[in-house]
Design a protein around this motif. Structure first.
Motif, PDB file in Angstrom:
ATOM      1  N   ILE A 144       0.805  -1.216   0.000  1.00  0.00           N
ATOM      2  CA  ILE A 144       0.000   0.000   0.000  1.00  0.00           C
ATOM      3  C   ILE A 144       0.835   1.261   0.000  1.00  0.00           C
ATOM      4  O   ILE A 144       0.381   2.311  -0.387  1.00  0.00           O
ATOM      5  CB  ILE A 144      -0.957   0.043   1.222  1.00  0.00           C
ATOM      6  CG1 ILE A 144      -0.157  -0.043   2.507  1.00  0.00           C
ATOM      7  CG2 ILE A 144      -1.982  -1.045   1.152  1.00  0.00           C
ATOM      8  CD1 ILE A 144      -1.017   0.117   3.736  1.00  0.00           C
ATOM      9  N   HIS A 159       3.295   1.408  -3.752  1.00  0.00           N
ATOM     10  CA  HIS A 159       2.646   1.394  -5.045  1.00  0.00           C
ATOM     11  C   HIS A 159       2.617   2.806  -5.617  1.00  0.00           C
ATOM     12  O   HIS A 159       2.460   3.763  -4.885  1.00  0.00           O
ATOM     13  CB  HIS A 159       1.209   0.892  -4.875  1.00  0.00           C
ATOM     14  CG  HIS A 159       0.650   0.297  -6.129  1.00  0.00           C
ATOM     15  ND1 HIS A 159       0.367   1.064  -7.210  1.00  0.00           N
ATOM     16  CD2 HIS A 159       0.331  -0.973  -6.437  1.00  0.00           C
ATOM     17  CE1 HIS A 159      -0.122   0.267  -8.158  1.00  0.00           C
ATOM     18  NE2 HIS A 159      -0.150  -0.962  -7.712  1.00  0.00           N
ATOM     19  N   LYS A 160       2.779   2.916  -6.931  1.00  0.00           N
ATOM     20  CA  LYS A 160       2.835   4.267  -7.509  1.00  0.00           C
ATOM     21  C   LYS A 160       1.473   4.758  -7.982  1.00  0.00           C
ATOM     22  O   LYS A 160       1.389   5.714  -8.749  1.00  0.00           O
ATOM     23  CB  LYS A 160       3.827   4.285  -8.661  1.00  0.00           C
ATOM     24  CG  LYS A 160       5.268   4.254  -8.169  1.00  0.00           C
ATOM     25  CD  LYS A 160       6.214   4.627  -9.273  1.00  0.00           C
ATOM     26  CE  LYS A 160       7.606   4.845  -8.713  1.00  0.00           C
ATOM     27  NZ  LYS A 160       8.550   5.218  -9.768  1.00  0.00           N
ATOM     28  N   ILE A 161       0.442   4.124  -7.524  1.00  0.00           N
ATOM     29  CA  ILE A 161      -0.895   4.574  -7.918  1.00  0.00           C
ATOM     30  C   ILE A 161      -1.089   6.028  -7.491  1.00  0.00           C
ATOM     31  O   ILE A 161      -0.615   6.446  -6.452  1.00  0.00           O
ATOM     32  CB  ILE A 161      -1.987   3.681  -7.300  1.00  0.00           C
ATOM     33  CG1 ILE A 161      -3.336   3.967  -7.953  1.00  0.00           C
ATOM     34  CG2 ILE A 161      -2.083   3.859  -5.806  1.00  0.00           C
ATOM     35  CD1 ILE A 161      -4.388   2.945  -7.600  1.00  0.00           C
ATOM     36  N   GLY A 162      -1.736   6.797  -8.320  1.00  0.00           N
ATOM     37  CA  GLY A 162      -2.014   8.172  -7.925  1.00  0.00           C
ATOM     38  C   GLY A 162      -1.067   9.176  -8.541  1.00  0.00           C
ATOM     39  O   GLY A 162      -1.299  10.366  -8.463  1.00  0.00           O
ATOM     40  N   GLU A 163       0.018   8.741  -9.163  1.00  0.00           N
ATOM     41  CA  GLU A 163       0.938   9.716  -9.757  1.00  0.00           C
ATOM     42  C   GLU A 163       0.399  10.190 -11.098  1.00  0.00           C
ATOM     43  O   GLU A 163      -0.199   9.433 -11.861  1.00  0.00           O
ATOM     44  CB  GLU A 163       2.327   9.100  -9.923  1.00  0.00           C
ATOM     45  CG  GLU A 163       2.989   8.851  -8.582  1.00  0.00           C
ATOM     46  CD  GLU A 163       4.453   8.501  -8.723  1.00  0.00           C
ATOM     47  OE1 GLU A 163       4.973   8.526  -9.852  1.00  0.00           O
ATOM     48  OE2 GLU A 163       5.069   8.200  -7.691  1.00  0.00           O
ATOM     49  N   ASP A 219      -1.483   9.837   0.789  1.00  0.00           N
ATOM     50  CA  ASP A 219      -1.239  10.014   2.222  1.00  0.00           C
ATOM     51  C   ASP A 219      -1.538   8.730   2.975  1.00  0.00           C
ATOM     52  O   ASP A 219      -2.421   7.976   2.578  1.00  0.00           O
ATOM     53  CB  ASP A 219      -2.230  11.018   2.845  1.00  0.00           C
ATOM     54  CG  ASP A 219      -2.221  12.347   2.181  1.00  0.00           C
ATOM     55  OD1 ASP A 219      -1.548  13.227   2.679  1.00  0.00           O
ATOM     56  OD2 ASP A 219      -2.919  12.497   1.154  1.00  0.00           O
ATOM     57  N   ILE A 220      -0.819   8.547   4.057  1.00  0.00           N
ATOM     58  CA  ILE A 220      -1.284   7.615   5.082  1.00  0.00           C
ATOM     59  C   ILE A 220      -1.148   8.315   6.432  1.00  0.00           C
ATOM     60  O   ILE A 220      -0.258   9.143   6.627  1.00  0.00           O
ATOM     61  CB  ILE A 220      -0.533   6.257   5.105  1.00  0.00           C
ATOM     62  CG1 ILE A 220       0.974   6.458   5.207  1.00  0.00           C
ATOM     63  CG2 ILE A 220      -0.904   5.412   3.920  1.00  0.00           C
ATOM     64  CD1 ILE A 220       1.717   5.149   5.474  1.00  0.00           C
ATOM     65  N   LYS A 230      -5.795   5.870   8.214  1.00  0.00           N
ATOM     66  CA  LYS A 230      -6.356   6.433   6.987  1.00  0.00           C
ATOM     67  C   LYS A 230      -5.356   6.391   5.847  1.00  0.00           C
ATOM     68  O   LYS A 230      -4.141   6.504   6.063  1.00  0.00           O
ATOM     69  CB  LYS A 230      -6.743   7.901   7.209  1.00  0.00           C
ATOM     70  CG  LYS A 230      -7.999   8.119   8.001  1.00  0.00           C
ATOM     71  CD  LYS A 230      -8.316   9.597   8.032  1.00  0.00           C
ATOM     72  CE  LYS A 230      -9.507   9.879   8.934  1.00  0.00           C
ATOM     73  NZ  LYS A 230      -9.712  11.300   9.151  1.00  0.00           N
ATOM     74  N   GLY A 231      -5.878   6.275   4.658  1.00  0.00           N
ATOM     75  CA  GLY A 231      -5.051   6.370   3.467  1.00  0.00           C
ATOM     76  C   GLY A 231      -5.837   7.081   2.394  1.00  0.00           C
ATOM     77  O   GLY A 231      -7.068   7.125   2.437  1.00  0.00           O
ATOM     78  N   SER A 232      -5.160   7.683   1.455  1.00  0.00           N
ATOM     79  CA  SER A 232      -5.896   8.276   0.332  1.00  0.00           C
ATOM     80  C   SER A 232      -4.998   8.401  -0.882  1.00  0.00           C
ATOM     81  O   SER A 232      -3.772   8.521  -0.764  1.00  0.00           O
ATOM     82  CB  SER A 232      -6.461   9.652   0.714  1.00  0.00           C
ATOM     83  OG  SER A 232      -5.431  10.605   0.768  1.00  0.00           O
ATOM     84  N   GLN A 233      -5.633   8.300  -2.034  1.00  0.00           N
ATOM     85  CA  GLN A 233      -4.972   8.630  -3.298  1.00  0.00           C
ATOM     86  C   GLN A 233      -5.901   9.611  -3.982  1.00  0.00           C
ATOM     87  O   GLN A 233      -7.009   9.237  -4.368  1.00  0.00           O
ATOM     88  CB  GLN A 233      -4.810   7.387  -4.195  1.00  0.00           C
ATOM     89  CG  GLN A 233      -3.970   6.272  -3.619  1.00  0.00           C
ATOM     90  CD  GLN A 233      -4.785   5.307  -2.806  1.00  0.00           C
ATOM     91  OE1 GLN A 233      -5.903   4.984  -3.148  1.00  0.00           O
ATOM     92  NE2 GLN A 233      -4.213   4.824  -1.728  1.00  0.00           N
ATOM     93  N   ARG A 234      -5.481  10.836  -4.098  1.00  0.00           N
ATOM     94  CA  ARG A 234      -6.376  11.843  -4.671  1.00  0.00           C
ATOM     95  C   ARG A 234      -5.686  12.677  -5.726  1.00  0.00           C
ATOM     96  O   ARG A 234      -4.473  12.886  -5.664  1.00  0.00           O
ATOM     97  CB  ARG A 234      -6.909  12.762  -3.566  1.00  0.00           C
ATOM     98  CG  ARG A 234      -8.166  12.198  -2.931  1.00  0.00           C
ATOM     99  CD  ARG A 234      -8.653  13.089  -1.839  1.00  0.00           C
ATOM    100  NE  ARG A 234      -7.915  12.821  -0.622  1.00  0.00           N
ATOM    101  CZ  ARG A 234      -7.969  13.587   0.455  1.00  0.00           C
ATOM    102  NH1 ARG A 234      -8.698  14.659   0.469  1.00  0.00           N
ATOM    103  NH2 ARG A 234      -7.279  13.274   1.538  1.00  0.00           N
ATOM    104  N   HIS A 235      -6.466  13.137  -6.671  1.00  0.00           N
ATOM    105  CA  HIS A 235      -5.921  14.013  -7.694  1.00  0.00           C
ATOM    106  C   HIS A 235      -7.018  14.958  -8.158  1.00  0.00           C
ATOM    107  O   HIS A 235      -8.212  14.654  -8.027  1.00  0.00           O
ATOM    108  CB  HIS A 235      -5.383  13.207  -8.867  1.00  0.00           C
ATOM    109  CG  HIS A 235      -6.316  12.133  -9.316  1.00  0.00           C
ATOM    110  ND1 HIS A 235      -6.120  10.811  -9.000  1.00  0.00           N
ATOM    111  CD2 HIS A 235      -7.466  12.178 -10.016  1.00  0.00           C
ATOM    112  CE1 HIS A 235      -7.110  10.096  -9.499  1.00  0.00           C
ATOM    113  NE2 HIS A 235      -7.938  10.899 -10.120  1.00  0.00           N
ATOM    114  N   SER A 259     -12.126  16.212 -10.249  1.00  0.00           N
ATOM    115  CA  SER A 259     -11.274  15.152  -9.714  1.00  0.00           C
ATOM    116  C   SER A 259     -11.396  13.905 -10.587  1.00  0.00           C
ATOM    117  O   SER A 259     -10.835  12.862 -10.272  1.00  0.00           O
ATOM    118  CB  SER A 259     -11.691  14.819  -8.270  1.00  0.00           C
ATOM    119  OG  SER A 259     -13.041  14.416  -8.233  1.00  0.00           O
TER     120      SER A 259
END
Lengths: 462, 481
Positions: free
Chosen positions: A5, A8-12, A43-44, A57-62, A81
């Motif tokens: 978690i 991982h490069k998710i969210g870039e 973020d975590i 908490k965690g988030s992937q936001r753009h 978004s």
């Protein structure tokens, strides 16, 4: 524990792909002028209670904000978004629709500095940690803080966070900005209660570019010492007092009135200053205030603003005289200067400070050179933190009335104040400064020394 | 999953429309979470379509449409929970978020196993009659015309108004909540707010005045806005405060006007009755159920049901229908506001109060429409009962500290002398502590009214209504000069 978690490069974001999609859709819509700001974050964070994880908490936001100029040079904007190709196409349609209502009298343009060379910040992006590592640090911090004193019973508000943030600015004339950074923060807000007394609370916060550099022990120490110092408290009488603002409190006050330095606020008629205020003496003549987004201690610094203008350090007040303002492209054009790198992105572009630095220029000009927060024996009020700034400040009128945490200090002995507010007028405060201490202290919101002000109105409950 | 958010495989959004056809896919996610060992898994999915407009003087200076998508996945294990939010609504994106939330609690995704999950109930669709709300709301053109009408109306009222601003926000939201205990619900929300503010100036004197109006589920709200009435009220306030002197600080009796005067109760008491505060051990009322915490003149409720009120909702953000929750009856504490996590951790039953700003926040117990019930006095009788004190006609914002210390600013205030309103005063701040102030609310008038506002707390900024009749507080600290 699932470590994937955090690595991982998710969210870039992919700036090349964004650019090509925007170019494609603008061609389809016959839009020749556009710009776009996008950001993403991962973020975590952890929060603990009595030695256990409370919420993780965690988030992937753009998100992105797109501006287009129609053939009448009116600007339309849309934020979204939804960064799928359909989402971006929809944003383009929305911005074109909105442009019909764009302000004909004041249309923003591209910043003249959107392709200028950037200051080299190049922060090192830290290696990510696992949730388990964050949790262990936070459990340690909670326990250590509670163990510092028998009256400290809990840390009801706490959090440890690790973030990875990136920002992009692209425009149809080839500007292309992209930057990434990492940030980590801890906050501790502890509560203590002694028999037959009111519960007391105090907090501390630390921010740095990586979790490994975060000074957690000093945050624990500061929170504990503050809280212990508030255990013995008393009411004070309503009166005018010699008052010393800690660096944190003085920066809070200056930030609350930063519309004084804001060219947008001046143009809108909501600032205490006006278009002719440059060159005016607004404070005692040994006070300097600057905005230094590029200061090495500003860990959240980006090298460009929302319009792609390079971040710059700007002297705002020199020797008490208002010398410069913070600008966007539109305000700089109006004032005949260059943008300063403090803009957001919008149809009407906002302007805001990055990192305020307060300093003194001539020590001999202090009205009372003897004052020193560690040595002064005469009675004074030490204001540590202001509250309710959103409701207690009238920025356009200059007045404030704010609750604060602090102490009454007499013969060098600090006693916590049960509950009180400080009220005044910012311009009077700036002209009633009697001492600016020499030592500049770095806080999470800027840099300032302790600042002494005479005759501050304090309302107490005694 | 690829590094790029914009790559082709991401085009396959799992959720295009929020309806029954999604059920199998959501059930797969929930079953995966349960099979991994979670006690409960909850998925909140959201689409939003918003516009905000600003008129300054006689021009529209900002038009900002925005829209978004996102999901929040929450996993409970014992009394702990892990929450992950994401904008990526592809199957892969949601699976990633689920895995992350499970991983936070030390759980690892297994294969789908329905043994621990009975499936979702039939969808409870609170949005069926709301599908046309977005189309029925004012469009950009109608909204801009209305705002310009407002700033023009203000200009006609007073030459001293140097700044005239009117803003409008329309927030449309479609949400879907699904949880492994079977909850499966959809709703559509529409919130509209209008804000007007002015700065009056004459010579060196300046005053500001602001009002906000808001509604939920009323597509005609902006159309029906009584602009002239608002402009008149705002101008009156700004003009009266232009020459107001600073209030002298001290302890004194205070009469608070109705509507937004209710912010004192919201801040001083309401927050302390949320289980969010009980969980932290910071509410002084944690052991006060069925005990006298306020003057017997005070009865108060929190509800989500009032027609078109800003804090009303058909379901909370955990899929539960709201209630009319009696908080205080004749000064005796009756109930706390509770959400799913609050109920789990404190034992207080859920009240349909689980709310969040959007998908990026986990729901928490939050207020909805909160107000003190009306009493039998007239507002004039309250003022008449005060020899020397302060009348707070219009309140600014406020905040509450972790153990109940509160403060809020007075936007428009008047001294009370010998039972009559006297000169206007500015710069007043009311400061106190919940436990001490509630017993001092000794009189409630018969003119209950509500006002819209935004409340910021652990789960973000949510729409709320505050309210009260005129009330009298026997003694409170007034900060001033």
């Amino acid at each position: 524990m699932n470590n994937s978690i955090t690595n991982h490069k998710i969210g870039e974001l992919d700036p090349l792909l964004l650019n090509s999609l925007l170019t494609k859709y603008s061609h389809e819509s016959k839009i020749t002028k556009w710009d776009m700001g996008a950001s993403s974050s991962r973020d975590i964070s952890v929060q603990v209670q009595k030695g256990n994880a409370k919420q993780l908490k965690g988030s992937q936001r753009h998100s992105m904000t797109l501006r287009v100029w129609n053939k009448y040079n009116q600007v339309g904007i849309t934020s979204t978004s939804d960064l799928t190709s359909e989402g971006i196409r929809k944003a383009m349609r929305g911005a074109i629709e909105a442009s019909v209502f764009g302000n004909k009298k004041e249309s923003p343009e591209f910043s003249s500095l959107a392709k200028a060379e950037l200051a080299e910040i190049n922060p090192k992006v830290s290696d990510p940690h696992t949730i388990e590592e964050l949790l262990n640090i936070m459990k340690y911090a909670e326990k250590k803080l509670i163990d510092t004193h028998q009256s400290i019973d809990s840390v009801p508000y706490n959090g440890l966070n690790e973030s990875y943030i990136e920002r992009i600015y692209i425009n149809s004339e080839g500007a292309n900005r992209h930057m990434k950074l990492s940030q980590s923060s801890i906050y501790l807000y502890a509560k203590a209660e002694e028999e037959n007394k009111k519960p007391r609370s105090a907090g501390g916060i630390r921010v740095n570019s990586s979790l490994d550099k975060l000074d957690i022990n000093s945050c624990i120490k500061e929170t504990s010492e503050k809280l212990i110092s508030h255990l013995k408290y008393k009411s004070i009488e309503t009166n005018k007092y010699l008052t010393c603002f800690t660096p944190e409190a003085f920066l809070q006050l200056i930030s609350a009135f930063s519309s004084m330095f804001n060219a947008r606020s001046i143009m809108d008629g909501v600032s205490l200053m006006n278009e002719h205020s440059i060159g005016t003496q607004i404070a005692v003549s040994n006070l300097n205030i600057s905005d230094e987004g590029l200061h090495p201690d500003n860990v959240g610094a980006f090298s460009f603003d929302g319009e792609g203008t390079p971040t710059q350090n700007i002297n705002l007040v020199s020797r008490g005289i208002l010398t410069n303002l913070l600008h966007s492209e539109a305000t700089a054009r109006k004032f005949g200067v260059t943008p300063t790198g403090h803009a957001g992105l919008g149809a009407k572009v906002s302007v805001s400070p990055d990192w305020l630095v307060v300093s003194k220029c001539k020590p001999e000009m202090d009205k009372d050179q003897s004052l020193n927060v560690k040595k002064t024996l005469q009675e004074f009020i030490l204001i540590d933190e202001l509250s309710a700034i959103h409701s207690g400040v009238k920025a356009s009128q200059g007045s404030f009335s704010l609750p604060f945490d602090g102490w009454i200090v007499s013969n060098g002995k600090k006693t916590s104040i049960e509950a009180a507010t400080v009220a005044g007028d910012i311009l009077n405060v700036l002209k009633s400064i009697v001492k600016i201490e020499n030592e500049q202290i770095v806080t999470h919101q800027g840099i300032s020394p302790h600042v002494w002000v005479q005759d501050m109105s304090i309302t107490g409950e005694a | 999953m690829t590094n790029s958010l914009l790559a082709k495989q991401n085009e396959n959004l799992l959720f295009h429309t929020f309806d029954e056809t999604l059920k199998p896919q959501i059930e797969d996610l929930l079953a995966l979470g349960k099979a991994a060992g979670a006690d409960l898994v909850e998925i909140f999915i959201e689409k939003s379509d918003n516009i905000s407009l600003l008129a300054e003087q006689d021009d529209i200076s900002n038009v900002s449409p925005s829209f978004g998508i996102g999901a929040g996945i929450r996993v409970f294990l014992g009394k702990k929970d892990g929450f992950v939010s994401t904008n990526d609504l592809t199957k892969a994106g949601l699976l990633f978020a689920l895995n992350q939330a499970l991983g936070m609690l030390g759980l690892v995704t297994a294969t789908i196993n329905r043994d621990r999950f009975d499936g979702l109930s039939d969808m409870k669709d609170f949005g069926t009659k709301k599908n046309d709300w977005l189309n029925l709301s004012p469009d950009l053109e109608e909204s801009t015309i209305k705002l310009l009408e407002a700033t023009k109306s203000l200009a006609g009222k007073n030459k001293n108004l140097q700044v005239r601003r009117a803003s409008y926000s329309r927030n449309w939201q479609e949400v879907l909540v699904a949880a492994s205990d079977g909850i499966f619900a959809r709703d559509i929300r529409l919130h509209q707010t209008v804000g007007v503010n002015v700065i009056a100036q004459q010579g060196k004197n300046r005053s500001t005045s602001a009002r906000r109006y808001g509604s939920s589920g009323n597509t005609d709200d902006l159309r029906n806005w009584e602009i002239d009435k608002s402009a008149y009220e705002l101008n009156e306030s700004a003009q009266k405060m232009l020459y107001a002197e600073y209030v002298e600080a001290g302890q004194m009796p205070v009469v608070l006007a109705n509507k937004f005067g209710g912010v004192i109760f919201h801040e001083a008491c309401g927050h302390l009755l949320e289980t969010t505060q009980l969980e932290r051990g910071t509410s002084p009322f944690h052991d006060s159920i069925n005990k006298q915490i306020a003057h017997k003149a005070v009865s108060a409720v929190d509800e989500g049901l009032s027609n078109h009120a800003f804090g009303s909702l058909s379901m909370d953000d955990e899929g539960m229908e709201p209630q009319n929750t009696l908080l205080i009856e004749n000064g005796i504490l009756k109930k706390f506001l509770s959400d799913r996590a609050g109920s789990l951790r404190t034992g207080h039953p859920r009240t349909g109060s689980g709310r969040r700003q959007n998908f990026s926040f986990a729901a928490a117990s939050r207020m909805r429409n909160t107000y003190i019930k009306q009493g039998n006095f007239t507002p004039e009788e309250l003022i008449k009962s005060v020899d020397e004190g302060l009348y707070c006609k219009s309140m600014g914002g406020g905040s509450v500290g972790p153990t109940g210390q509160f403060n809020f600013s007075v936007e428009e205030g008047y001294l009370i002398k010998n039972g009559k309103l006297d000169k206007p005063v500015k710069g007043a701040t009311l400061i106190g502590e919940a436990k001490e102030i509630l017993p001092r609310i000794s009189m409630c008038a018969d003119d209950l009214d509500l006002a819209a506002g935004f409340c910021g707390s652990v789960s973000g900024s949510v729409n709320v209504t505050v309210g009260q009749p005129h009330i009298k507080v026997d003694s409170i600290t007034v900060g001033g000069r």
